[in-house]
Write a protein that holds these residues in place. Structure first.
Motif, PDB file in Angstrom:
ATOM      1  N   ASN A 149      -3.097  18.605   9.551  1.00 23.82           N
ATOM      2  CA  ASN A 149      -2.062  18.599  10.325  1.00 23.82           C
ATOM      3  C   ASN A 149      -0.824  18.385   9.430  1.00 23.82           C
ATOM      4  O   ASN A 149       0.332  18.530   9.901  1.00 23.82           O
ATOM      5  N   LEU A 150      -0.879  17.518   8.403  1.00 21.48           N
ATOM      6  CA  LEU A 150       0.050  16.967   7.540  1.00 21.48           C
ATOM      7  C   LEU A 150       0.667  18.109   6.802  1.00 21.48           C
ATOM      8  O   LEU A 150       1.999  17.976   6.600  1.00 21.48           O
ATOM      9  N   THR A 151       0.220  19.278   6.746  1.00 23.52           N
ATOM     10  CA  THR A 151       0.795  20.268   5.868  1.00 23.52           C
ATOM     11  C   THR A 151       0.813  21.693   6.662  1.00 23.52           C
ATOM     12  O   THR A 151       1.410  22.651   6.156  1.00 23.52           O
ATOM     13  N   GLU A 152       0.092  21.683   7.797  1.00 19.36           N
ATOM     14  CA  GLU A 152       0.198  23.077   8.576  1.00 19.36           C
ATOM     15  C   GLU A 152       0.594  22.732  10.144  1.00 19.36           C
ATOM     16  O   GLU A 152       0.990  24.048  10.527  1.00 19.36           O
ATOM     17  N   ASN A 153       0.689  21.699  10.503  1.00 20.31           N
ATOM     18  CA  ASN A 153       1.044  21.788  11.905  1.00 20.31           C
ATOM     19  C   ASN A 153       2.578  21.532  12.039  1.00 20.31           C
ATOM     20  O   ASN A 153       3.068  20.527  11.534  1.00 20.31           O
ATOM     21  N   PRO A 154       3.353  22.370  12.337  1.00 17.35           N
ATOM     22  CA  PRO A 154       5.024  22.084  12.395  1.00 17.35           C
ATOM     23  C   PRO A 154       5.378  20.906  13.010  1.00 17.35           C
ATOM     24  O   PRO A 154       6.306  20.224  12.480  1.00 17.35           O
ATOM     25  N   THR A 155       4.704  20.535  13.905  1.00 14.00           N
ATOM     26  CA  THR A 155       4.960  19.243  14.485  1.00 14.00           C
ATOM     27  C   THR A 155       4.833  18.096  13.642  1.00 14.00           C
ATOM     28  O   THR A 155       5.652  17.142  13.652  1.00 14.00           O
ATOM     29  N   THR A 156       3.667  18.014  13.211  1.00 12.38           N
ATOM     30  CA  THR A 156       3.463  16.912  12.228  1.00 12.38           C
ATOM     31  C   THR A 156       4.407  16.951  10.899  1.00 12.38           C
ATOM     32  O   THR A 156       4.771  15.951  10.680  1.00 12.38           O
ATOM     33  N   VAL A 157       4.636  18.143  10.391  1.00 12.87           N
ATOM     34  CA  VAL A 157       5.409  18.130   9.399  1.00 12.87           C
ATOM     35  C   VAL A 157       6.820  17.585   9.587  1.00 12.87           C
ATOM     36  O   VAL A 157       7.321  16.959   9.013  1.00 12.87           O
ATOM     37  N   GLN A 158       7.541  18.205  10.747  1.00 16.55           N
ATOM     38  CA  GLN A 158       8.624  17.833  11.136  1.00 16.55           C
ATOM     39  C   GLN A 158       8.597  16.081  11.485  1.00 16.55           C
ATOM     40  O   GLN A 158       9.586  15.452  10.902  1.00 16.55           O
ATOM     41  N   PHE A 159       7.586  15.680  12.189  1.00 17.32           N
ATOM     42  CA  PHE A 159       7.479  14.291  12.338  1.00 17.32           C
ATOM     43  C   PHE A 159       7.499  13.431  11.114  1.00 17.32           C
ATOM     44  O   PHE A 159       8.070  12.378  10.891  1.00 17.32           O
ATOM     45  N   ASP A 160       6.457  13.799  10.129  1.00 17.53           N
ATOM     46  CA  ASP A 160       6.300  13.217   8.923  1.00 17.53           C
ATOM     47  C   ASP A 160       7.858  13.042   8.027  1.00 17.53           C
ATOM     48  O   ASP A 160       8.150  12.244   7.403  1.00 17.53           O
ATOM     49  N   HIS A 161       8.574  14.312   8.274  1.00 16.96           N
ATOM     50  CA  HIS A 161       9.734  14.320   7.364  1.00 16.96           C
ATOM     51  C   HIS A 161      10.813  13.354   8.189  1.00 16.96           C
ATOM     52  O   HIS A 161      11.819  12.866   7.319  1.00 16.96           O
ATOM     53  N   ARG A 162      10.936  13.376   9.549  1.00 16.70           N
ATOM     54  CA  ARG A 162      11.745  12.157  10.065  1.00 16.70           C
ATOM     55  C   ARG A 162      11.503  10.782   9.358  1.00 16.70           C
ATOM     56  O   ARG A 162      12.335  10.059   9.156  1.00 16.70           O
TER      57      ARG A 162
END
Length: 419
Positions: free
Chosen positions: A321-334
């Motif tokens: 999820n950290l690198t392939e789930n768009p939702t998680t990737v956006q959340f991490d970037h925030r």
């Protein structure tokens, strides 16, 4: 008679004196001392010769500085060109132009000149997934636009190689590089070559026949995109740091006690940590771009009225999820962006209470201004559904933010170990 004797003796040594250079001057200290003694006693008679010798020594002493400046301006030019390359790469990605050129040649692809050549190039593009799945209704004129975008990005990369290589060979042959700089130049050249290879390796991932699902969108691998961007940021960082070494040497500060010095050294460590977080946040932005994650939740500060969205761990195994789930990737970037802004703000406050080099205070202020501007651009990009102009400015802002962090840490490099 004694004066005439000394005058004749000096006339035998004068040609040798005038042939002395800065390289062998230290080897003839007795001769130099004797010349200085005679110069004091016979200044009117030997005024022109001694003045000629002094002028040659002045130019000899200043030439290394001029050489260092020219190397610094060359490195700064290369770093500026890498900055522009990152911006061009971002625009190429945002306009979805990166897969328009399906071949790669080391010295450059031939631009189509006639309508027939354009039709042949378009026919090549039609064989690959992006056209078949996504752009099957694209016209030739639309294809020309995205082709020119990718072509410009590639040619700019090749221009960087030329601007780096030709002066590097010249400066090396003229002995302008120190042993340490020679190692750096070899590292720079290697990184530029790797960057070009990684760029094509990234494009190839979008040309592969691996898009078979209903919701599959042909795009480059987000892992390769992040690697490509990371190499560009690393190259830019090293070039800018080296240019600052030559053009803007760090200042030295004198401390009254070891306690004050210790606080300043802790501040420097904190500044390096903040710089690392800026780099990491920028890399996470590459995953956002690679997955088009900026389009999944376009609200702030919450994501669809929730602080933590429901589908943040929708993929299995959980780690992907950290690198392939768009939702998680956006959340991490925030989260990374918010954390980095907090670090930048704290760094600025601490800088007001530490003894630092004079320019470090200016750099810390520039860093906090760039940090808030970057966050504002990020939020605007999100709320406006990632328009090309604002999104490209946001990506450029990440490099500007990193530049100010590099400047700040560079100004702190000469803190002494002990008072």
């Amino acid at each position: 008679m004694s004066s005439i004797s000394r005058l004749c003796t000096f006339s035998r040594f004068a040609p040798s004196l005038l042939r002395i250079t800065s390289r062998n001057l230290n080897k003839v200290t007795p001769l130099r001392s004797y010349a200085n003694l005679l110069y004091k006693r016979h200044q009117p008679l030997w005024k022109n010769s001694i003045k000629e010798y002094a002028v040659s020594q002045r130019f000899s002493a200043s030439s290394p500085q001029k050489g260092s400046k020219s190397v610094g301006y060359w490195l700064l030019t290369c770093s500026g060109m890498v900055f522009v390359a990152v911006v061009l790469g971002g625009v190429t990605r945002l306009t979805e132009s990166g897969l328009s050129m399906v071949t790669w040649k080391l010295l450059g692809e031939k631009m189509p000149r006639t309508e027939q050549e354009w039709e042949e190039e378009f026919a090549k593009y039609k064989q690959y997934p992006e056209f078949r799945i996504k752009n099957c209704e694209m016209t030739l004129s639309e294809f020309k636009f995205i082709w020119h975008m990718e072509y410009g990005h590639r040619q700019w990369g090749r221009l960087i190689g030329g601007v780096f290589l030709i002066p590097a060979v010249y400066f090396w042959s003229k002995g302008r590089f120190t042993p340490a700089m020679k190692k750096r130049v070899l590292a720079f050249g290697t990184l530029i070559g790797l960057q070009g290879l990684m760029g094509w390796y990234m494009v190839k991932s979008g040309l592969e026949e691996r898009f078979h699902g209903e919701n599959d969108v042909p795009r480059v691998s987000q892992y390769r995109l992040a690697s490509h961007l990371s190499l560009a940021f690393l190259l830019y960082t090293l070039l800018l740091w080296s240019s600052l070494n030559e053009l803007l040497p760090a200042e030295t500060v004198h401390f009254s006690s070891n306690a004050i010095l210790k606080a300043s050294r802790k501040f420097r460590m904190f500044a390096h940590t903040t710089k690392g977080m800026i780099f990491l946040t920028a890399v996470s932005g590459a995953f956002v771009a690679g997955l088009d994650a900026g389009l999944v939740y376009n609200s702030f500060p919450k994501m669809a009225d929730k602080w933590v969205p429901d589908d943040i761990l929708a993929y299995s195994p959980k780690l992907v999820n950290l690198t392939e789930n768009p939702t998680t990737v956006q959340f991490d970037h925030r989260i990374l962006g918010t954390t980095t802004l907090g670090l930048v703000t704290a760094l600025w406050f601490f800088s007001r209470r530490r003894v630092l080099p004079r320019r470090a205070y200016v750099a810390a202020t520039a860093l906090v201004v760039a940090g808030y501007l970057q966050v504002a651009l990020g939020i605007t990009t999100l709320l406006t559904y990632v328009p090309t102009s604002i999104a490209a400015t946001h990506q450029s802002g990440s490099l500007l933010l990193l530049s100010t962090a590099i400047w700040l840490t560079h100004e702190l490099k000469r803190l002494p170990k002990m008072v």
